[in-house]
Design an enzyme around this catalytic site. Structure first.
Site, PDB file in Angstrom:
ATOM      1  N   LYS A 176      41.710  41.364  34.784  1.00 18.43           N
ATOM      2  CA  LYS A 176      40.335  41.299  35.321  1.00 18.43           C
ATOM      3  C   LYS A 176      40.147  42.555  36.173  1.00 18.43           C
ATOM      4  O   LYS A 176      40.563  42.618  37.321  1.00 18.43           O
ATOM      5  CB  LYS A 176      40.180  40.034  36.178  1.00 18.43           C
ATOM      6  CG  LYS A 176      38.773  39.472  36.248  1.00 18.43           C
ATOM      7  CD  LYS A 176      37.721  40.414  36.775  1.00 18.43           C
ATOM      8  CE  LYS A 176      37.675  40.474  38.284  1.00 18.43           C
ATOM      9  NZ  LYS A 176      36.734  41.518  38.778  1.00 18.43           N
ATOM     10  N   GLU A 251      49.582  43.797  46.178  1.00 12.48           N
ATOM     11  CA  GLU A 251      49.502  45.203  46.587  1.00 12.48           C
ATOM     12  C   GLU A 251      48.200  45.339  47.350  1.00 12.48           C
ATOM     13  O   GLU A 251      47.124  45.378  46.746  1.00 12.48           O
ATOM     14  CB  GLU A 251      49.489  46.123  45.359  1.00 12.48           C
ATOM     15  CG  GLU A 251      50.721  46.034  44.473  1.00 12.48           C
ATOM     16  CD  GLU A 251      51.902  46.825  45.018  1.00 12.48           C
ATOM     17  OE1 GLU A 251      51.798  47.408  46.118  1.00 12.48           O
ATOM     18  OE2 GLU A 251      52.935  46.852  44.342  1.00 12.48           O
ATOM     19  N   CYS A 285      44.589  53.061  48.804  1.00 12.49           N
ATOM     20  CA  CYS A 285      45.318  52.126  49.670  1.00 12.49           C
ATOM     21  C   CYS A 285      46.311  52.874  50.540  1.00 12.49           C
ATOM     22  O   CYS A 285      46.523  52.531  51.687  1.00 12.49           O
ATOM     23  CB  CYS A 285      46.026  51.085  48.820  1.00 12.49           C
ATOM     24  SG  CYS A 285      47.024  51.824  47.535  1.00 12.49           S
ATOM     25  N   GLU A 384      41.391  49.085  57.964  1.00 12.91           N
ATOM     26  CA  GLU A 384      41.256  50.038  56.873  1.00 12.91           C
ATOM     27  C   GLU A 384      39.776  50.415  56.723  1.00 12.91           C
ATOM     28  O   GLU A 384      38.925  49.541  56.580  1.00 12.91           O
ATOM     29  CB  GLU A 384      41.742  49.339  55.599  1.00 12.91           C
ATOM     30  CG  GLU A 384      41.977  50.268  54.467  1.00 12.91           C
ATOM     31  CD  GLU A 384      42.563  49.526  53.269  1.00 12.91           C
ATOM     32  OE1 GLU A 384      42.222  48.352  53.052  1.00 12.91           O
ATOM     33  OE2 GLU A 384      43.357  50.154  52.548  1.00 12.91           O
TER      34      GLU A 384
HETATM   35  P1  NAD Z   1      38.762  43.451  46.528  1.00 11.23           P
HETATM   36  O1  NAD Z   1      39.856  42.604  47.072  1.00 11.23           O
HETATM   37  O2  NAD Z   1      37.384  43.165  46.954  1.00 11.23           O
HETATM   38  O3  NAD Z   1      38.746  43.414  44.942  1.00 11.23           O
HETATM   39  C1  NAD Z   1      39.894  43.626  44.177  1.00 11.23           C
HETATM   40  C2  NAD Z   1      39.776  42.826  42.908  1.00 11.23           C
HETATM   41  O4  NAD Z   1      39.746  41.452  43.251  1.00 11.23           O
HETATM   42  C3  NAD Z   1      38.507  43.092  42.102  1.00 11.23           C
HETATM   43  O5  NAD Z   1      38.819  43.027  40.718  1.00 11.23           O
HETATM   44  C4  NAD Z   1      37.609  41.930  42.485  1.00 11.23           C
HETATM   45  O6  NAD Z   1      36.672  41.608  41.491  1.00 11.23           O
HETATM   46  C5  NAD Z   1      38.627  40.828  42.638  1.00 11.23           C
HETATM   47  N1  NAD Z   1      38.192  39.718  43.509  1.00 11.23           N
HETATM   48  C6  NAD Z   1      37.314  39.742  44.532  1.00 11.23           C
HETATM   49  N2  NAD Z   1      37.185  38.515  45.069  1.00 11.23           N
HETATM   50  C7  NAD Z   1      37.997  37.692  44.366  1.00 11.23           C
HETATM   51  C8  NAD Z   1      38.327  36.297  44.449  1.00 11.23           C
HETATM   52  N3  NAD Z   1      37.781  35.510  45.373  1.00 11.23           N
HETATM   53  N4  NAD Z   1      39.244  35.804  43.584  1.00 11.23           N
HETATM   54  C9  NAD Z   1      39.829  36.608  42.671  1.00 11.23           C
HETATM   55  N5  NAD Z   1      39.549  37.918  42.522  1.00 11.23           N
HETATM   56  C10 NAD Z   1      38.659  38.459  43.371  1.00 11.23           C
HETATM   57  O7  NAD Z   1      39.200  44.922  46.865  1.00 11.23           O
HETATM   58  P2  NAD Z   1      38.428  46.235  46.504  1.00 11.23           P
HETATM   59  O8  NAD Z   1      37.373  46.421  47.525  1.00 11.23           O
HETATM   60  O9  NAD Z   1      38.073  46.261  45.080  1.00 11.23           O
HETATM   61  O10 NAD Z   1      39.602  47.314  46.705  1.00 11.23           O
HETATM   62  C11 NAD Z   1      39.871  47.844  47.924  1.00 11.23           C
HETATM   63  C12 NAD Z   1      41.117  47.235  48.520  1.00 11.23           C
HETATM   64  O11 NAD Z   1      42.207  47.321  47.605  1.00 11.23           O
HETATM   65  C13 NAD Z   1      41.562  48.017  49.729  1.00 11.23           C
HETATM   66  O12 NAD Z   1      41.960  47.114  50.732  1.00 11.23           O
HETATM   67  C14 NAD Z   1      42.748  48.811  49.215  1.00 11.23           C
HETATM   68  O13 NAD Z   1      43.645  49.229  50.181  1.00 11.23           O
HETATM   69  C15 NAD Z   1      43.346  47.880  48.237  1.00 11.23           C
HETATM   70  N6  NAD Z   1      44.180  48.597  47.256  1.00 11.23           N
HETATM   71  C16 NAD Z   1      45.535  48.453  47.297  1.00 11.23           C
HETATM   72  C17 NAD Z   1      46.348  49.163  46.414  1.00 11.23           C
HETATM   73  C18 NAD Z   1      47.858  49.018  46.452  1.00 11.23           C
HETATM   74  O14 NAD Z   1      48.487  49.353  45.477  1.00 11.23           O
HETATM   75  N7  NAD Z   1      48.434  48.550  47.538  1.00 11.23           N
HETATM   76  C19 NAD Z   1      45.769  49.990  45.477  1.00 11.23           C
HETATM   77  C20 NAD Z   1      44.384  50.112  45.446  1.00 11.23           C
HETATM   78  C21 NAD Z   1      43.602  49.393  46.345  1.00 11.23           C
END
Ligand code: NAD
Length: 482
Positions: A176, A251, A285, A384
């Site tokens: 997803k 992650e 991230c 962040e």
């Molecule tokens: P997010 O948590 O909003 O979304 C990430 C994913 O989760 C998306 O596909 C989203 O559709 C899905 N999602 C959202 N709500 C959900 C729910 N209730 N149930 C299941 N899935 C759900 O994060 P974002 O804003 O897309 O990304 C930014 C964040 O990701 C930052 O905190 C960043 O640091 C982190 N990040 C971490 C890494 C790593 O490898 N550690 C890499 C990239 C991004």
């Protein structure tokens, strides 16, 4: 008006609309205009994808040898590289990132499939000495059907990292991607079929997190969940998966420190420090979002950083400048509000990058900023931002540097800049982070390096051979043969 491109899910090898028929708009971050649509999938589409993955796991993909799996992934890697121009342009438009960064991301995605393709037949279990007249095998086996929820900041790379490891280990996947950027995973999954991956071994279901994402995290038919995203969503998906006792790799975010001692090689350090926060407009991230500077060089380093920040140019990704737009209006509002709140509390923004003259009015631009003498307890020092905002802090001595470095809820990556060899290791060993760089900063590091967080940055590891093992479990077979 040109017609919008319509993108579909990939389920059981078929390109299909959401069962509800609903769609989501895809916006170009460079001008805020809609240029395509995506399926707005829900629990029914996820159920179909999980069923397709289960059938592939019980069928051709589950029966493929490790060597055959590796060859498919190696072929996929080659196909991605063959289409690097087209895929890079798509990633650039979908995410807003500068085209040279998009090219690097597509190359990294190909490298994940190359790495895991090569590793597939080098993964094996153990035998265990046990009772007289017995042989015990500890087999390393795939989980079965793995779920992958990925974010919008590095769609191609994180897709390769997560699905590459899982497929190499023999799992069938349901992915997803994020609603804000999912075009390259869809395209690469279609290339995987061309590479010989059986239908159903890799399914992509697009949609909102609270609909398709939540349905995947809570689906009883998945055997493992890999989540990359924010800490808040990490908690939600862990709770959903716990109902079915599904193991989760998380992650999450970071607030990564770069510690600059007075004896550091500044010529080497300064461009790396700037790149670590400007790359991908800080939406990384592992962005180096805090710079900790030893007091006696603080003023000089801030002057040099100011000069570099003011020379940076922000604009459309297609122009290949230093920094592209943020992903969305929501992200732009969030970053702007955090910086405005910091300034209202008296924190000084001492340098601001330029916006290119012809930047389209509707784009989500936030030129990089440098914040001076940030109080360590302030929200902007602790949370962040996920934008190109570098917070600077002064320290006196190693102990204070380590306290500051460890003084946030996160523990993803860090860097130590010093010429003193003993200090390099002494400080690196005290920092709570999954990766520590010395006299360099890899913002996530290479594909061969285990990656993942401590504390609120998550748990479990992806990348490297460790990432391959993460997608397996151990099955013990004890034979009493006399
Ligand atoms: P997010 O948590 O909003 O979304 C990430 C994913 O989760 C998306 O596909 C989203 O559709 C899905 N999602 C959202 N709500 C959900 C729910 N209730 N149930 C299941 N899935 C759900 O994060 P974002 O804003 O897309 O990304 C930014 C964040 O990701 C930052 O905190 C960043 O640091 C982190 N990040 C971490 C890494 C790593 O490898 N550690 C890499 C990239 C991004």
């Amino acid at each position: 008006m040109t017609a919008l491109a319509t993108h579909h899910n990939l389920i059981a090898g078929e390109s299909c609309a959401a069962l509800s028929g609903r769609t989501l708009d895809v916006l170009d971050p460079a001008d805020g205009q809609v240029f395509a649509t995506l399926p707005r999938s829900d629990a029914r589409d996820i159920a179909a994808a999980v069923a397709a993955a289960r059938a592939a796991f019980r069928g051709p993909w589950g029966r493929a040898t490790a060597t055959e799996r590796g060859r498919v992934l190696s072929r996929l890697s080659a196909l991605i590289l063959q289409q690097q121009d087209e895929l890079s342009a798509l990633e650039c438009r979908d995410t807003g990132k500068p085209i040279q960064q998009a090219r690097a991301d597509i190359a990294a995605c190909a490298r994940y499939f190359e790495y895991y393709g090569g590793a597939a037949d080098k993964l094996h279990g153990e035998t265990i000495p046990y009772a007289q007249g017995s042989t015990v095998l500890a087999l390393r086996v795939p989980f079965g059907v793995t779920g992958h929820i990925i974010p919008w900041n590095y769609p191609a790379q994180i897709f390769g990292r997560s699905a590459g490891g899982a497929l190499a280990a023999g799992n069938a996947c349901v992915v997803k991607p994020a609603e804000d950027a999912c075009l390259t995973p869809l395209r690469i999954a279609a290339l995987a079929l061309q590479a010989g991956l059986p239908a159903g071994a890799l399914n992509i279901v697009c949609g909102l997190g609270v609909e398709a994402g939540a349905a995947l995290a809570g689906h009883p038919g998945i055997n493992h969940l890999s989540f990359t995203g924010s800490p808040q969503t990490g908690t939600a998906v862990t709770q959903a998966a716990a109902v079915n006792h599904v193991p989760v790799t998380l992650e999450l975010g970071g607030k990564s420190p770069q510690i600059l001692f007075a004896d550091a090689d500044l010529v080497q350090a300064l461009p790396v420090l700037v790149n670590a926060i400007v790359q991908n407009a800080g939406q990384t991230c592992a962005a180096g979002s805090r710079v900790l500077i030893e007091k006696r060089i603080y003023a000089d380093v801030m002057a040099a950083l100011t000069q570099r920040f003011e020379a940076l140019i922000t604009g459309p990704g297609s122009q290949g400048l230093d920094c592209g737009p943020l992903i969305s209006r929501k992200q732009l509002d969030r970053v702007s509000a955090m910086v405005d709140a910091a300034r209202a509390d008296g924190i000084r923004s001492v340098a601001r990058a330029q916006l290119v003259k012809n930047a389209p009015a509707g784009g989500f631009y936030f030129p990089p900023q440098l914040l001076d003498e940030v109080p360590p307890e302030h929200t902007i020092a602790q949370s962040e931002v996920f934008g190109p905002v570098l917070a600077a802090f002064a320290f006196d001595g190693e102990d204070q540097a380590v306290d500051l470095a460890n003084g946030t809820p996160f523990g993803l990556t860090a860097a130590v800049w010093t010429r003193d060899g003993a200090r390099q290791l002494r400080v690196a060993q005290q920092i709570d982070a999954g990766q520590v760089f010395i006299n360099n900063y890899g913002a996530g590091g290479g594909i061969e390096l285990p990656f993942g967080g401590m504390k609120h940055s998550g748990h479990g590891r992806e990348k490297a051979f460790e990432g391959l093992r993460s997608f397996t479990t151990i099955k013990t077979i004890a034979i009493q043969h006399g």
